[in-house]
Design a protein around this motif. Sequence first.
Motif, PDB file in Angstrom:
ATOM      1  N   ASP A  59      29.829  15.210  50.772  1.00  0.00           N
ATOM      2  CA  ASP A  59      31.289  15.230  50.723  1.00  0.00           C
ATOM      3  C   ASP A  59      31.761  13.925  51.343  1.00  0.00           C
ATOM      4  N   GLN A  62      34.014  14.061  54.657  1.00  0.00           N
ATOM      5  CA  GLN A  62      33.241  14.519  55.815  1.00  0.00           C
ATOM      6  C   GLN A  62      32.152  13.518  56.175  1.00  0.00           C
ATOM      7  N   ARG A 103      26.541  18.993  60.730  1.00  0.00           N
ATOM      8  CA  ARG A 103      27.777  19.240  59.987  1.00  0.00           C
ATOM      9  C   ARG A 103      27.560  20.261  58.874  1.00  0.00           C
ATOM     10  N   GLU A 107      29.379  23.902  58.539  1.00  0.00           N
ATOM     11  CA  GLU A 107      30.085  24.331  57.335  1.00  0.00           C
ATOM     12  C   GLU A 107      29.506  25.642  56.809  1.00  0.00           C
ATOM     13  N   GLN A 108      28.174  25.752  56.824  1.00  0.00           N
ATOM     14  CA  GLN A 108      27.532  26.970  56.343  1.00  0.00           C
ATOM     15  C   GLN A 108      27.866  28.153  57.239  1.00  0.00           C
ATOM     16  N   SER A 111      31.230  29.382  56.345  1.00  0.00           N
ATOM     17  CA  SER A 111      31.188  30.122  55.089  1.00  0.00           C
ATOM     18  C   SER A 111      30.581  31.505  55.288  1.00  0.00           C
ATOM     19  N   SER A 132      39.008  26.477  59.018  1.00  0.00           N
ATOM     20  CA  SER A 132      38.660  25.062  59.007  1.00  0.00           C
ATOM     21  C   SER A 132      38.769  24.465  60.406  1.00  0.00           C
ATOM     22  N   VAL A 135      35.484  25.181  62.204  1.00  0.00           N
ATOM     23  CA  VAL A 135      34.419  24.318  61.713  1.00  0.00           C
ATOM     24  C   VAL A 135      34.603  22.891  62.208  1.00  0.00           C
TER      25      VAL A 135
END
Length: 200
Positions: A59, A62, A103, A107-108, A111, A132, A135
């Motif tokens: 990404d 990021q 990172r 993020e995982q 999720s 968000s 995270v």
Amino acid sequence: MATPARALVLAPPPAPADPLVTAEVLIGRVALGDEDAFAALYDQLAGPVLGMVTRVVRDRAQSEEVAQEVLLEVWRKAASFAEHRGSVRAWVLTIAHHRAIDRVRAEQAGSDRETRAGLLDPRRDFDEVAESTLVGLERDDVRSALAVLTDLQRESITLAYYDGYTCREVAERLGVSVSTIKSRMRDGLIRLRTAMGAQS
């Protein structure tokens, strides 16, 4: 090592970077607080760091943030480099890889939290902003540190780190001399290092 802002502004323009100066020489100077050496090291390593992080994070936005954090960590921890363990480039890219993995895991984890909560209550309307925020706690540390800079320092450093421009490119975009940009960045990096140290 604090350097008065006025002294930075009045200092003579730095000599052009010597392409033959190795990263190993530069890191030793960075460890002593040499901002010119850091600028030269940044020019050598910013591209490889961003490339490494992008391959893992996938990404762009990021990846740029992680790359900025990596280079700031190099500035703060230059004295911890041990030459007998390998090259500076390998050391920095190892840091970059670790931060990129961190990172992705963050993020995982976000999720996974969302998935678990959805299974417990399918009708739940998730607050994506709050998620968000959880995270992005590590990113907020850097952003809050940026708040201690003047507008001119923040603009110069943001263009260099977040947007990936060299000092010369930043100078061209802002219509000022390279020495002025380096002065802004030197003072700004000192303030950032102090601010980040206070947060840790």
